[in-house]
Design a protein around this motif. Structure first.
Motif: not given
Length: 267
Positions: A51-59
């Motif tokens: 189940e998908g929860v979120g993501g990481f976005m690189v600054l």
């Protein structure tokens, strides 16, 4: 999708080092990671089980130059992103990034409430062949390890914030708890037939520099999580604290400087 206006549907870490963040949070929460496949950006999605929860976005360097810092952000579902963005602006909030489309994902905007607490609004595109798919990123009705278990706003003006979120998303107050000198902690639920609680609001502590949302992710053992945080370059801000219901919470800072929170049992 089956989620409705005002539901939390996704969580995002903005970070300067996705590899290090993946190592850190993966050890604590057991998340699985995969690349999003979005062209032109590094974005890693994480899941608890399937189940998908979120993501990481690189600054990026540009984002950092413009003041962006590592932090956690939540996504709130809306029926019409453009109309919601205008309504938020008209209510004294801010639209930091105007509505835009992410192919095969949905339409989103990056906004803030009138006290400056930032979040996203989104109308997602349901997966092909599953128009009633429901986000389980926030485990609203049952405990799920690796999922968000609670959404908490610390704000410079609790009364104004209550009016803002009630108007924008239909949230309803559902009682409060007296915290002495810190004032009242107000519980909020979705304002429809489902009626589940999903957020808390309180006055921002003096030492907290800005109004902000905090998201509590569930771990199976809070003491083991504390040991893992401290052994992997993170910092805990206090010992595990018991909350109503008998579970414990801890707030911390990851190695890249993002504040986070956990909730779990003590054995």
């Amino acid at each position: 999708m089956a989620n409705k206006q005002g539901d939390f549907i996704w969580y995002e870490l903005m970070t300067g080092d996705a590899d290090a963040a993946q190592q850190f949070y993966g050890k604590i929460l057991g998340w699985k990671f995969q690349d999003s496949g979005q062209a032109g950006m590094e974005y890693r999605m994480f899941s608890a089980g399937d189940e998908g929860v979120g993501g990481f976005m690189v600054l990026t360097d540009e984002m950092t130059r413009n003041g962006a810092r590592p932090c956690w952000l939540g996504y709130i579902a809306v029926d019409d992103v453009d109309a919601s963005a205008k309504s938020i602006s008209d209510a004294g909030g801010a639209v930091h990034m105007k509505p835009w489309d992410i192919p095969n994902v949905g339409r989103i905007a990056f906004v803030a409430d009138a006290q400056g607490a930032m979040f996203y609004i989104m109308r997602p595109i349901p997966p092909a062949g599953n128009p009633d798919a429901t986000s389980q990123a926030f485990a609203a009705t049952e405990p799920k390890v690796g999922h968000c278990a609670w959404n908490e706003l610390a704000t410079s003006d609790p009364d104004a914030a209550a009016g803002f979120y009630s108007k924008q998303f239909g949230w309803e107050g559902n009682g409060d708890m007296d915290m002495g000198e810190m004032g009242k902690y107000t519980f909020w639920k979705v304002g429809d037939e489902r009626g589940f609680m999903h957020a808390g609001m309180m006055a921002k502590p003096v030492e907290m520099p800005v109004s902000a949302w905090t998201y509590y992710f569930r771990v199976p053992n809070i003491d083991e999580a504390v040991r893992t945080i401290q052994a992997n370059g993170g910092k805990t801000l206090h010992d595990p604290t018991e909350i109503p219901g008998g579970e414990f919470v801890v707030n911390g800072v990851d190695p890249q400087g993002a504040y986070f929170a956990l909730v779990g049992k003590r054995f």
